[in-house]
Design a protein around this motif. Structure first.
Motif, mmCIF file in Angstrom:
data_model
loop_
_atom_site.group_PDB
_atom_site.id
_atom_site.type_symbol
_atom_site.label_atom_id
_atom_site.label_comp_id
_atom_site.label_asym_id
_atom_site.label_seq_id
_atom_site.Cartn_x
_atom_site.Cartn_y
_atom_site.Cartn_z
ATOM 1 N N LYS A 87 0.779 -1.211 0.022
ATOM 2 C CA LYS A 87 0.002 0.159 0.196
ATOM 3 C C LYS A 87 1.097 1.427 -0.070
ATOM 4 O O LYS A 87 0.682 2.059 -0.801
ATOM 5 N N ALA A 88 1.982 1.265 0.920
ATOM 6 C CA ALA A 88 2.879 2.365 0.754
ATOM 7 C C ALA A 88 3.716 2.716 -0.707
ATOM 8 O O ALA A 88 3.631 3.813 -0.819
ATOM 9 N N HIS A 90 2.388 1.576 -3.451
ATOM 10 C CA HIS A 90 1.448 2.099 -4.412
ATOM 11 C C HIS A 90 1.224 3.551 -4.228
ATOM 12 O O HIS A 90 1.215 4.417 -5.426
ATOM 13 N N LYS A 91 1.119 3.883 -2.953
ATOM 14 C CA LYS A 91 0.694 5.465 -2.905
ATOM 15 C C LYS A 91 1.947 6.516 -3.160
ATOM 16 O O LYS A 91 1.781 7.325 -3.960
ATOM 17 N N SER A 95 1.790 8.943 -6.423
ATOM 18 C CA SER A 95 1.845 10.418 -6.072
ATOM 19 C C SER A 95 3.241 10.939 -6.717
ATOM 20 O O SER A 95 3.179 12.227 -7.091
#
Length: 300
Positions: A87-88, A90-91, A95
């Motif tokens: 998740k980190a 992908h973010k 971004s």
């Protein structure tokens, strides 16, 4: 999206289609993951092992072979990344592209689109390999509920204090935790508590007793734990006042020949070190990695 986002979309479409045609159900992201590790190594789990490249095989020529069990007796020469906080990652990935496109938003794009946005991908493959190949996501109802064992450790001379540490690594980084870990197959709660405490702190507990159990579903992390809390003393010369006050004195025998044991940081890659925290303040630590604290509050 902007120019960079469109470019990533175009090349990813070809990339994903190629893996689907090979019957894979997921697509690796090698290069971005490498750069992400260089920027945020704390988001990964790794292991140092011996790795050699096969140069003589007809089928496996060029393959990297990791000696996970030390059979070759070779010198460790490589850090192998095993897991990443997806998740980190992908973010961060999305971004970063967005920021780059925002910087150049006013610049006209001269690059022609390679793929139409409504282009269809081939059907997702049905990978028959091990879970380490494509690792399909766990669907609701198919997950495994795991059992964790947390250990409340007290010591004579530190009345009202328990042993805690602050986590490092990808899962729960920065949060405060008790010693403990996963219950292994056919292992008793007591044996698990004693084993985990020695592995993490070098403290050899002689006796632990049951304290409480909590149900800890974590849907945001796609995990579900049953957490068993045990209580033990790293004091062997006398029964600690804390245990006496909690009503556990009958479980521990006096032994004047052995002195207090102090914790050591046996897994520095997983925590910043062990320290004694007041039991009354443990429940007010914002970063405490415990769920359903009301059970422990009522019990003690």
């Amino acid at each position: 999206g902007g120019e960079l986002a469109s470019f990533c979309y175009d090349i990813s479409t070809y990339y994903i289609a190629a893996y689907y045609k090979l019957n894979h159900s997921a697509v690796p992201v090698h290069d971005p993951a490498t750069i992400y590790y260089l920027l945020h190594p704390e988001k990964f789990k790794s292991r140092d092992v011996r790795v050699d490249v096969e140069t003589h095989g007809k089928i496996t020529r060029g393959q990297s072979v990791a000696d996970w069990t030390g059979q070759t007796k070779g010198k460790i020469n490589c850090k192998v990344l095993l897991e990443v906080d997806a998740k980190a990652f992908h973010k961060f990935f999305v971004s970063t592209i967005a920021v780059k496109d925002q910087i150049h938003a006013t610049r006209p794009s001269k690059r022609p689109r390679l793929v139409k946005e409504d282009s269809d991908l081939p059907p997702v493959g049905s990978c028959k390999g091990p879970h380490t190949c494509c690792n399909p996501p766990v669907k609701p109802g198919q997950g495994v509920v795991r059992v964790g064992v947390g250990v409340i450790i007290v010591q004579e001379g530190r009345p009202g204090h328990v042993l805690v540490s602050r986590r490092k690594g990808s899962h729960g980084a920065g949060k405060v935790q008790l010693p403990g870990g996963h219950l292994e197959m056919y292992e008793s709660w007591e044996d698990c508590a004693i084993r985990e405490v020695e592995e993490e702190t070098a403290i050899k507990l002689k006796k632990v007793v049951f304290a409480a159990v909590t149900d800890d579903p974590m849907p945001e992390e796609e995990k579900h734990y049953i957490t068993v809390f045990m209580i033990g003393s790293c004091t062997a010369d006398q029964v600690p006042q804390t245990l006496q006050a909690l009503g556990f004195m009958r479980h521990f025998k006096k032994n004047p020949r052995i002195l207090n044991q102090e914790p050591q940081t046996m897994e520095p890659e997983k925590c910043d070190g062990w320290f004694w925290a007041p039991w009354g303040q443990v429940f007010h630590i914002p970063a405490l990695d415990l769920r359903n604290l009301s059970v422990l509050k009522r019990k003690f």
